[in-house]
Every structure is written in C-alpha cells, then in structure tokens.
Write an enzyme that holds these catalytic residues in place. Structure first.
Site, PDB file in Angstrom:
ATOM      1  N   PRO A   1      18.191 -18.300  44.238  1.00  0.00           N
ATOM      2  CA  PRO A   1      17.843 -16.946  44.671  1.00  0.00           C
ATOM      3  C   PRO A   1      16.488 -16.524  44.136  1.00  0.00           C
ATOM      4  O   PRO A   1      15.929 -17.162  43.236  1.00  0.00           O
ATOM      5  CB  PRO A   1      18.966 -16.098  44.059  1.00  0.00           C
ATOM      6  CG  PRO A   1      19.328 -16.836  42.806  1.00  0.00           C
ATOM      7  CD  PRO A   1      19.186 -18.306  43.145  1.00  0.00           C
ATOM      8  N   GLU A   2      15.975 -15.429  44.653  1.00  0.00           N
ATOM      9  CA  GLU A   2      14.678 -14.915  44.207  1.00  0.00           C
ATOM     10  C   GLU A   2      14.704 -14.489  42.749  1.00  0.00           C
ATOM     11  O   GLU A   2      13.719 -14.615  42.043  1.00  0.00           O
ATOM     12  CB  GLU A   2      14.269 -13.741  45.105  1.00  0.00           C
ATOM     13  CG  GLU A   2      12.929 -13.128  44.765  1.00  0.00           C
ATOM     14  CD  GLU A   2      11.748 -14.040  45.055  1.00  0.00           C
ATOM     15  OE1 GLU A   2      10.613 -13.641  44.753  1.00  0.00           O
ATOM     16  OE2 GLU A   2      11.953 -15.161  45.587  1.00  0.00           O
ATOM     17  N   ALA A   3      15.833 -13.988  42.292  1.00  0.00           N
ATOM     18  CA  ALA A   3      15.981 -13.604  40.885  1.00  0.00           C
ATOM     19  C   ALA A   3      17.444 -13.714  40.518  1.00  0.00           C
ATOM     20  O   ALA A   3      18.325 -13.588  41.367  1.00  0.00           O
ATOM     21  CB  ALA A   3      15.467 -12.183  40.644  1.00  0.00           C
TER      22      ALA A   3
END
Length: 682
Positions: A521-523
């Site tokens: 995921p992005e973060a």
C-alpha cells in the site's frame, strides 16, 4: 490580483513576495521604487494585515460542521485517482493533497473527513499566525532599514537574473569516455536467466502499448488506451520516452532506443508557456537525458539536458537562493505549492537537484549549476536543526524553517539520498555531504526509527515533537540507502547500518505480504493493534512504485542473500501451481481476506498487467482489481530497471562506477583527478 501588486513593499523585480507564495524568477517586474511613498506602503500593509486577520479569524466562528468546512470551504473531491507525481498542482489529482509527494508525492483518494478538517484548520491557524508575525516584525523596523532591505533584495535578484540570462557560448567539445559495465553477459543460472528475460518482456509490453496508444504524450492510460498528462510537466511532452531511455539501453532494446532518440531530436521542446514542477522535470527529464548521454555518447542528449538546465535556473531567483517548486518555463516566474506551510519550498524537492546540476556543470563547463545547488547547502548549514532533524518546509524568502514536520518518506526522502550519493559521486571527496548525511541519519535513528511489538523496524514521522507511527511506501527506499552508506559509517557502525537496511527491507516486504494482492500500500501503520497494514482508505492504493524493488536491488548487490531475489520475484508473478487456488478464492470466497496466508503470491503480472500495459490499483486489499488507469513513467524508469538488475550479474552497472538518481537514472562517478570538462584544444 496578484499579491505582489497590492504589496510593493515586499515585491521584487523577480516577483518575490512575502512568504514565497507567489512569483519569482526572471521576466516578472515588480513595482518601481517610486511607485508609492513609504507611508503609503505602511498604510497598505496595515489594511492588508487587518483584512487577512478578519478573513482567517472568521473561520473559527463558523458553525462546527465538517460538511460545511470540508465540502464548501475546502472543496474536497469525491474521487481522486492516485497518480504520479515522488515521489506532489491543480486538478483532481493527488498533487492537490495537503501533504503532497516529494520524491514521488504522496497521492491517493480522499481520506477521513474529520482528519482532513483538522489538518486544514491547523494549517490555516499556522499561516494566519505566520502572516501576523512577519507583518509585526516588519513594522518594528525603522523606515531606513526597510528601504535598505528592499534595495538589497532587488539588487541581488537583478544580479542573479543578469547572470542567468548571460548567453551560453555553446557547449564545449568533450571526449566521450566509453561507459563501464553497460554490456552484460547472460546469467549462468538458467532459472535466473529466464526470470530476467521475463522482466525484459514486461518492459516490451509496457513500451509497445505506450508507443501504440500514447506515443509522444507523457504517460499511458492502459485501460482506456489513450494518453495521460500530469500538470507536473506543464506542456512538456514525452516523459515516458525520456524516462525509459536508459532502461531500453541496458536491456539492449536497440531498435526501441533509436526510436526514442529520434523522437527526442525531432520533438522534445522546452519552449513552452506552462508551469512545471522543477523537482519532477529535473529527476525525470534532466536525469533521463544525462543518463542517455553517458550511456550512448549521443550529443543530442547532452545538448537537451543543458538546454533544460538553463531553463530551470530562474527557479533559484529567491532572496535565499532556495528554489521555487513551480516555474513557468516561458516567463521564468516561480512560486511554491499553496498548501506547503505558508508558501515554503519542500526539502525533498530543492534537496534533489544536486546530482543532476553537478553533472550539468561537468558537461557544460559552466559552474553556475554547481553554484546554485552548493548555495542550498550553505543555507541549510546556517540553520539550527530541531533535535538535529531537517524539517520538510523551508521559506525561500526568509530562509527559515516552516512547519516542523520531519519525514524520511514523502516531502523529505530524496534529500537524504542525495547527501549520501553526492559524496559517492564526488569519488568520496565531498566530505561536507558525508558529514551532513551521517549527522542526519543519527538524528533519524534517535527520533524516528522504532520497533513494533512483533519486532518490525519502521521509520515514523515527526510532527512538532510528536511521532505518527506511519511509514510510507516512499520511505522503503531507505533500506537500500542505509546499506549503501554502511561502508563509510563511523567506526564500528558499518555492520549496524547494513543490518538496519535489512530490517527496513523486511518490514517493507511484510507490508506487501499482508495484502491480498501481494503489492504494498501507499502507507502502512503501526498503531491500533495493527502492524505494516494500511488502515485508511486513501493509503491502500499502489501506483507501480519502485522503492521496495530499489531496496531489494541494493540489498542483493551488497549481501547476495537469495531471499531478496525471492522477494523480488514474488512481486512479479504467481507460480503456475497456485493459479487454480487463486481463481477459486477470488471468484467463490465471500469471506474477508486474511493476511495469514503467505503461500499466495500475487503481484504485478496477475493484478497490474492489462491488455493495454500496466495499471496501478486503488486497493491492494480487495479480491478484485480496481484500476487507476495510469501507467506511470517511473514504472519503466525505475521499477522494471531495478527488477532487471536484481536478476543480472553485478558487472552490469557496478555500484563502484555508477550512481542512480532519484528516478533510477544513471550518473557516473566523477573522478577526483579529472577536470570538470575534458575540452579538446580548438
């Protein structure tokens, strides 16, 4: 009306204004010295300050309604597509997010409305207080001091403009030195050879579809099969072509490389009347052209790189010399992102120019490029660092820090990378860069690096002394950085930094392994009972980012631990023996996916590959793909290049001879015993 028109007190010929919010650069003229008398300027300043106070103060008396504030005042969009850049302009894209991407800006769908409201209110309060503080400081000065400051600022900016506009006499002839380690033999191991061939086939699929559906445009929309352009590049075209040049070369896709070179010769044009991101254009276009020149020796790439470098120089026309984030390529007028802490410049953006600008001086014989980026160091070294940390925001007008937010991910990341690589690229003679890097790493380790209850090492974010236990995909590059710098670490610390790099690589692998699609995921967060998992919807997307593959590549080259090749391959393809299991689970199961099933390896080929290329995903935890319909140019420049190198022998682009810029473009180490430009006697 521009603020500069209302406040001649703070205008300059370059268009600089209070707080760095609007303007800057050659071509924009401010009010003349005799436009208004000093007393009239004070009256205008007081009226303007009162107006700002009234406007911002009224916000805090509005009804306590998140719908009113977020839906009307801040106008949040219902569906933003994650897309690349940093890695950070207008439009319904992630570049509008309040904490936009820096190396490739943090992008994504709208987040929690309550959190967005809180962030916006905090930002308004901060900007309001900053404006009042700066106005108060100015009013406390004597009229003679104010007039002197105005004249000095105008004189400095005028000198910079005249110098930058001085015509180049043309590029000096150079003796092109054949590059080292660009021809690779086939790996001896048949399985590794097969995997490397698969990566090359992926590059062909991405390139051929770009050529077929979006040739000459910046990026490809692989689902709708058309072109895609980000506001980051203004009207400059061909981002994918320039970004892919060196990948095509090292993969020995010679026909495709010649096609790309011909397009650059005939169509790449920087004379556009549009605003661009200085950071993105530098790492992708300047970096890509420099790399193509150093690999092929084709003069057109050197010529275009220096031409673009000259076009970017007006971005440095600020009182401090810290460049603007945005620049109009025709007028030379610059400004900063309006959301960036009172009009501040961003650490990862102005800190990610050094490698390319040093090489521009090297190839052009003109020291101005090197002087511009060395001045950035001078400014930084004069500032006090809170707890030894570098905040993400710096005001280019005052030369002072903005909001004290520190991140090794978006907004901060590649600044630290470029400190280490500046030292390496100088043939280890740039001792100032080395000291700045290790001092920063020591502060990061003390204040940001933490270990979860299960033993995962992560790098949190620091906001005014408080930690947010979140780690971005962008931060995953740091594993490779720590390992790359380990040999130069203070006495007794080399093994420690190599192990720290390995721990970060493991954490980022876990962030991949704990999703259904086996892509990160992005973060991801380490709070509320979760570890290495995204808990907010606007953090669950994947846009073909390269940072995890980057760390795997460095860890493989420096340790030869086979797990890094294994992890990299898991991110590419699912084993045939599992296909039936995967299809059964995807089409028949109604149960939520459990991350406790590590035997299912899903990745790029199974989820991102489509008939028209490769697309990013909106949610890596879903059983079914939801595409963002963008094939990022950095997928060809970075992700596929790093994968190809992981499955190649070490003699292809050996690390002792080459540095990768933040877009994985190749820059050779500059030997200390050679002149900046080897000019033939005319």
């Amino acid at each position: 009306m521009p603020v500069g028109g209302l406040l001649p007190l703070f205008s300059s010929p370059a268009g600089g204004v209070l707080g760095g919010g609007l303007g800057g650069g050659g071509g924009r003229k401010g009010s003349g010295p005799a436009a208004l008398r000093l007393t009239e300027k004070f009256v205008l300043l007081l009226v303007f300050s009162a107006f700002i106070t009234l406007c911002f103060g009224a916000i805090f008396f509005l009804p306590d309604s998140s719908k009113l504030l977020s839906g009307v005042l801040f106008h949040s969009s219902p569906a933003l597509q994650p897309a690349a850049d940093h890695k950070p302009g207008p439009g319904a894209r992630a570049e509008d997010a309040a904490e936009g991407r820096a190396r490739r800006r943090e992008e994504g769908a709208p987040g929690d409305p309550e959190a967005a409201l809180e962030d916006n209110l905090a930002r308004i309060r901060e900007n309001h207080e900053r404006a009042l503080r700066e106005a108060k400081e100015t009013l406390q000065k004597l009229p003679e001091e104010i007039q002197r400051d105005i004249l000095l600022e105008k004189k400095k900016v005028a000198q910079d403009q005249l110098r930058d506009k001085a015509p180049f006499r043309g590029l000096p002839p150079v003796d092109f030195v054949p590059p080292i380690g660009v021809e690779s033999r086939e790996p001896a191991d048949a399985a590794i050879r097969e995997k490397r061939a698969k990566i090359k086939e992926m590059m062909k699929h991405a390139w051929n579809n770009y050529k077929g559906y979006a040739w000459g445009l910046n990026e490809l929309k692989p689902i709708s099969k058309g072109g895609h352009s980000s506001s980051l590049f203004g009207n400059i075209k061909g981002a994918t072509i320039v970004d892919a040049l060196d990948t095509l070369f090292i993969m020995e896709m010679k026909h495709e490389f010649e096609e790309a070179k011909s397009w650059v010769e005939e169509n790449l044009d920087f004379n556009v009347n549009a605003e661009i991101s200085v950071f993105e254009v530098n790492i992708r276009f300047v970096g890509g052209l420099l790399s193509a020149y150093y690999l092929s020796g084709e003069e057109i790439f050197r010529k275009k790189a220096v031409e673009l470098g000259v076009k970017l120089l007006p971005a440095f026309h600020t009182p401090s010399g810290i460049p603007w984030a945005l620049l109009n390529m025709k007028s030379g007028i610059g400004r900063n992102w309006p959301w960036a802490s009172g009009g501040s410049s961003i650490l990862a953006e102005f800190g990610t120019l050094h490698l390319e600008f040093m090489h521009l001086s090297h190839l052009s014989g003109n020291p101005i490029f090197a002087e511009k980026v060395m001045n950035i160091r001078t400014v930084l070294n004069k500032l006090e660092k809170p707890q030894g940390l570098y905040p993400n925001y710096l005001n280019p007008s005052s030369g002072q820090w903005g909001q004290h937010h520190v991140s090794v991910g978006g907004l901060g990341d590649s600044f630290y990378e470029y400190l280490l690589k500046a030292w390496l690229m100088s043939d280890k003679t740039d001792l100032e860069a080395k000291k700045m890097y290790f001092d920063a790493v020591q502060a990061i380790e003390t204040h940001l690096i933490r270990k979860s209850s299960s033993g995962l090492t992560y790098i949190a974010e620091w906001k005014g002394g408080l930690l947010e236990h979140k780690m971005g995909h962008l931060t995953c590059f740091a594993g490779g950085m720590f390992a790359l710098g380990a040999d130069a670490a203070p006495e007794g610390m080399a093994q420690h930094y190599l192990e720290l790099g390995a721990e970060i690589a493991r954490t980022c692998h876990e962030s991949y392994n704990r999703t259904f699609m086996k892509l990160g995921p992005e973060a991801f967060r380490f709070d509320g009972g979760v570890e290495a998992i995204a808990t907010r919807q606007n953090e669950k997307y994947y846009i073909l980012r390269p940072e995890v593959m980057e760390t795997y590549m460095y860890m493989w080259r420096l340790t030869h631990d086979p797990k890094y090749r294994k992890w990299a391959w898991e991110a590419v393809e699912v084993p045939d023996s599992l296909c039936s299991i995967l299809e059964f689970r995807r089409h028949s199961s109604r149960q939520p996916y459990s991350t406790d099933q590590p035997f299912i390896y899903l990745a790029l080929e199974n989820h991102c590959r489509v008939n028209g290329g490769y697309s990013g995903l909106r949610d890596v935890y879903l059983l079914h793909e939801s595409y963002d319909d963008v094939q990022q140019s950095f997928f060809l420049a970075e992700t596929l290049k790093y994968l190809y190198l992981i499955f190649s022998d070490d003699d292809l682009l050996p690390l002792e001879h080459w540095i990768f810029n933040s877009e994985a473009h190749l820059l050779p180490i500059l030997p200390k015993d050679k002149k900046e430009v080897e000019i033939r006697e005319e």
